[in-house]
Scaffold this motif. Structure first.
Motif, mmCIF file in Angstrom:
data_model
loop_
_atom_site.group_PDB
_atom_site.id
_atom_site.type_symbol
_atom_site.label_atom_id
_atom_site.label_comp_id
_atom_site.label_asym_id
_atom_site.label_seq_id
_atom_site.Cartn_x
_atom_site.Cartn_y
_atom_site.Cartn_z
ATOM 1 N N ALA A 1 0.740 -1.281 0.094
ATOM 2 C CA ALA A 1 0.031 -0.106 -0.134
ATOM 3 C C ALA A 1 1.070 1.116 0.017
ATOM 4 C CB ALA A 1 -0.762 -0.078 1.335
ATOM 5 N N GLU A 2 0.167 2.477 0.157
ATOM 6 C CA GLU A 2 1.207 3.774 0.068
ATOM 7 C C GLU A 2 1.785 3.731 1.355
ATOM 8 O OE1 GLU A 2 0.468 8.445 0.355
ATOM 9 O OE2 GLU A 2 -1.179 7.262 -0.356
ATOM 10 N N ALA A 3 1.355 3.048 2.380
ATOM 11 C CA ALA A 3 1.911 2.959 3.721
ATOM 12 C C ALA A 3 0.956 2.166 4.535
ATOM 13 C CB ALA A 3 2.028 4.797 4.361
ATOM 14 N N GLY A 4 1.910 1.281 5.408
ATOM 15 C CA GLY A 4 1.248 0.404 6.418
ATOM 16 C C GLY A 4 0.792 -0.964 5.678
ATOM 17 N N THR A 5 0.083 -1.389 6.311
ATOM 18 C CA THR A 5 -0.580 -2.902 5.892
ATOM 19 C C THR A 5 -1.473 -2.874 4.846
ATOM 20 O OG1 THR A 5 -0.011 -3.770 8.064
ATOM 21 C CG2 THR A 5 -1.488 -5.236 6.700
ATOM 22 N N PRO A 6 -1.059 -3.325 3.516
ATOM 23 C CA PRO A 6 -2.253 -3.405 2.469
ATOM 24 C C PRO A 6 -3.617 -3.977 2.619
ATOM 25 C CG PRO A 6 -0.104 -4.253 1.874
ATOM 26 C CD PRO A 6 -0.090 -4.304 3.293
ATOM 27 N N LEU A 7 -4.421 -3.508 1.953
ATOM 28 C CA LEU A 7 -5.993 -3.634 2.073
ATOM 29 C C LEU A 7 -6.729 -3.223 3.503
ATOM 30 C CD1 LEU A 7 -4.585 -6.134 0.231
ATOM 31 C CD2 LEU A 7 -6.636 -7.523 1.157
ATOM 32 N N ILE A 8 -6.000 -2.452 4.165
ATOM 33 C CA ILE A 8 -6.538 -1.540 5.301
ATOM 34 C C ILE A 8 -6.835 -0.162 4.589
ATOM 35 C CG2 ILE A 8 -6.399 -0.914 7.659
ATOM 36 C CD1 ILE A 8 -6.333 -3.869 7.203
ATOM 37 N N SER A 9 -8.339 -0.345 4.349
ATOM 38 C CA SER A 9 -8.742 1.044 3.479
ATOM 39 C C SER A 9 -7.867 1.373 2.249
ATOM 40 C CB SER A 9 -8.609 2.175 4.354
ATOM 41 O OG SER A 9 -9.626 2.154 5.472
ATOM 42 N N ASP A 10 -7.373 0.317 1.579
ATOM 43 C CA ASP A 10 -6.560 0.337 0.368
ATOM 44 C C ASP A 10 -7.033 -0.728 -0.443
ATOM 45 O OD1 ASP A 10 -4.699 2.275 1.340
ATOM 46 O OD2 ASP A 10 -3.675 1.008 2.621
ATOM 47 N N PRO A 11 -6.681 -0.440 -1.952
ATOM 48 C CA PRO A 11 -7.263 -1.509 -2.968
ATOM 49 C C PRO A 11 -6.265 -2.818 -2.733
ATOM 50 C CG PRO A 11 -5.773 0.295 -3.951
ATOM 51 C CD PRO A 11 -6.314 0.517 -2.555
ATOM 52 N N GLY A 12 -6.741 -3.823 -2.961
ATOM 53 C CA GLY A 12 -6.080 -5.210 -3.085
ATOM 54 C C GLY A 12 -6.869 -6.361 -2.764
ATOM 55 N N TYR A 13 -8.005 -6.033 -2.111
ATOM 56 C CA TYR A 13 -9.024 -7.403 -1.788
ATOM 57 C C TYR A 13 -9.163 -8.206 -2.756
ATOM 58 C CZ TYR A 13 -13.365 -9.620 -1.213
ATOM 59 O OH TYR A 13 -14.283 -10.468 -1.142
ATOM 60 N N GLN A 14 -9.665 -7.560 -4.139
ATOM 61 C CA GLN A 14 -10.035 -8.267 -4.989
ATOM 62 C C GLN A 14 -8.828 -9.415 -5.654
ATOM 63 O OE1 GLN A 14 -11.793 -6.007 -8.003
ATOM 64 N NE2 GLN A 14 -13.526 -5.390 -6.828
ATOM 65 N N LEU A 15 -7.704 -8.774 -5.751
ATOM 66 C CA LEU A 15 -6.552 -9.518 -6.027
ATOM 67 C C LEU A 15 -6.127 -10.392 -5.268
ATOM 68 C CD1 LEU A 15 -3.937 -9.730 -8.126
ATOM 69 C CD2 LEU A 15 -2.790 -8.289 -6.445
ATOM 70 N N VAL A 16 -6.231 -10.516 -3.756
ATOM 71 C CA VAL A 16 -6.021 -11.307 -2.952
ATOM 72 C C VAL A 16 -7.001 -12.519 -3.119
ATOM 73 C CG1 VAL A 16 -6.104 -12.080 -0.645
ATOM 74 C CG2 VAL A 16 -4.840 -10.059 -1.260
ATOM 75 N N ALA A 17 -8.242 -12.342 -3.208
ATOM 76 C CA ALA A 17 -9.551 -13.081 -3.392
ATOM 77 C C ALA A 17 -9.320 -13.928 -4.705
ATOM 78 C CB ALA A 17 -10.791 -12.425 -3.408
ATOM 79 N N ALA A 18 -8.817 -13.281 -5.801
ATOM 80 C CA ALA A 18 -9.024 -13.973 -7.039
ATOM 81 C C ALA A 18 -7.514 -14.803 -7.097
ATOM 82 C CB ALA A 18 -8.682 -12.914 -8.071
ATOM 83 N N ALA A 19 -6.638 -14.431 -6.477
ATOM 84 C CA ALA A 19 -5.284 -15.439 -6.231
ATOM 85 C C ALA A 19 -5.679 -16.524 -5.604
ATOM 86 C CB ALA A 19 -4.226 -14.594 -5.592
ATOM 87 N N ARG A 20 -6.355 -16.450 -4.272
ATOM 88 C CA ARG A 20 -6.745 -17.651 -3.386
ATOM 89 C C ARG A 20 -7.706 -18.667 -4.241
ATOM 90 N NH1 ARG A 20 -5.282 -17.711 1.425
ATOM 91 N NH2 ARG A 20 -6.857 -19.042 1.988
ATOM 92 N N ALA A 21 -8.597 -17.917 -5.113
ATOM 93 C CA ALA A 21 -9.692 -18.780 -5.822
ATOM 94 C C ALA A 21 -8.874 -19.594 -6.901
ATOM 95 C CB ALA A 21 -10.417 -17.924 -6.650
ATOM 96 N N GLN A 22 -7.706 -19.139 -7.190
ATOM 97 C CA GLN A 22 -7.055 -19.942 -8.328
ATOM 98 C C GLN A 22 -5.856 -20.579 -7.864
ATOM 99 O OE1 GLN A 22 -5.503 -17.628 -11.703
ATOM 100 N NE2 GLN A 22 -7.357 -16.407 -11.642
ATOM 101 N N ALA A 23 -5.868 -20.903 -6.422
ATOM 102 C CA ALA A 23 -4.958 -21.854 -5.601
ATOM 103 C C ALA A 23 -3.429 -20.943 -5.751
ATOM 104 C CB ALA A 23 -5.028 -23.278 -6.025
ATOM 105 N N ILE A 24 -3.414 -19.838 -5.791
ATOM 106 C CA ILE A 24 -2.119 -19.216 -5.820
ATOM 107 C C ILE A 24 -1.762 -18.837 -4.108
ATOM 108 C CG2 ILE A 24 -0.703 -17.342 -6.338
ATOM 109 C CD1 ILE A 24 -2.339 -17.058 -8.980
ATOM 110 N N ARG A 25 -0.659 -19.108 -3.719
ATOM 111 C CA ARG A 25 -0.559 -18.925 -2.304
ATOM 112 C C ARG A 25 -0.130 -17.357 -1.976
ATOM 113 N NH1 ARG A 25 5.201 -20.908 0.810
ATOM 114 N NH2 ARG A 25 4.380 -20.375 2.836
ATOM 115 N N VAL A 26 -0.846 -17.133 -1.079
ATOM 116 C CA VAL A 26 -0.648 -15.804 -0.445
ATOM 117 C C VAL A 26 -0.142 -15.703 0.833
ATOM 118 C CG1 VAL A 26 -2.021 -13.552 0.171
ATOM 119 C CG2 VAL A 26 -2.892 -15.271 -1.754
#
Length: 289
Positions: A85-110
């Motif tokens: 993210a711009e600063a701090g932990t990603p996905l906390i009021s930042d974009p990225g949720y859809q990427l993580v969800a899609a990666a997990r749906a494709q059995a990609i390790r997160v």
């Protein structure tokens, strides 16, 4: 096959002090094939400081749908990527949720690489109850939507945590006072881990007064922490009844507001008055019902 895919690392970067970046995060940022960053300018400065030349890819709310398939394709091809993210932990009021969800749906390790988070940093030093809390992100920008948004969490017993910009901090504090009353303790954490880090504490009115006098306290990154709903016996008051009382108590003395609300809703005036007192309405001009 899933076993041949790469790893998506979700890497927490510093929220202010670069010394807060973990050794593990440094290693990962230097080893991955590319870094997807919300703000490439900020991340580029961080990487330059670390002497890391990893490829940077802009990934934010405006290009998320277009970039996500490209990132997933690289992961599926076996490349390791990092999301920051711009600063701090990603996905906390930042974009990225859809990427993580899609990666997990494709059995990609997160894999999460933990680190700084403004909400938790603020909570740890605020002195408000931390056994239960509700993170709310940024409030809506318009007053009507913001007040409705606050009303939706008015009865939450845990500490409320929200972010706000310097341009709207006074308006948001005023709306917190209007909806929740002036009896709850609020902590304003500013510029966490940076040189001008400050914590201000008091009622909404007290904080507004401090910020109006000292404009410097309205600058930088802001975290607002609000004491949870008092453990009052709400006597079964519905959200609609409570909202009516809050609106009237903002315009009339509490006794009169309770009487008007009782006439409108049929709820006993004494119950409404007691509830109003526990939320801090009309404390200065209270009169017996």
């Amino acid at each position: 096959m899933p076993g041949h895919s790469g790893i998506l690392y979700v890497v927490a970067t510093p929220i202010g002090n670069l010394a807060d970046l973990s050794a593990r995060a440094r290693r990962v940022l230097g080893e991955v094939s590319a870094i997807a960053a919300e703000d490439t300018r900020t991340t580029h400065q961080l990487l330059n400081h670390l002497g890391i030349a990893t490829e940077l890819i802009a990934y934010h709310e405006h290009n998320e749908s277009a970039m996500m398939p490209r990132l997933l394709a690289r992961l599926a091809a076996g490349e390791d990527l990092a999301l920051v993210a711009e600063a701090g932990t990603p996905l906390i009021s930042d974009p990225g949720y859809q990427l993580v969800a899609a990666a997990r749906a494709q059995a990609i390790r997160v894999v999460p690489i933990p680190g700084a988070n403004a909400a938790i940093c603020a909570l740890s030093a605020a002195g408000l109850p931390s056994d239960r809390f509700l993170f709310l992100g940024f409030p809506p920008r318009t007053q009507s939507r913001r007040r409705t948004w606050i009303e939706g969490v008015a009865n939450e017993p845990g500490t409320l945590i929200l972010y706000e910009s310097p341009h709207r901090i006074l308006e948001t504090l005023a709306d917190l006072r209007m909806v929740l009353g002036d009896g709850r303790r609020i902590v304003l954490a500013r510029e966490l881990t940076k040189r001008f880090e400050t914590f201000l504490s008091g009622s909404a009115s007290e904080l507004i007064a401090q910020l109006e006098v000292d404009a410097d306290q309205r600058r930088g990154e802001l975290v607002i922490l609000v004491e949870g709903c008092p453990s009052a016996d709400l006597q079964g008051l519905s959200p609609e009844v409570q909202r009516t009382l809050r609106i009237l108590a903002d315009a009339f003395p509490l006794s009169q507001a309770a009487a008007l609300t009782a006439r409108l809703t049929g709820v006993r005036k004494s119950d409404l008055y007691r509830f109003g007192l526990e939320l801090g309405f009309g404390a200065s001009q209270a009169e017996a019902p």
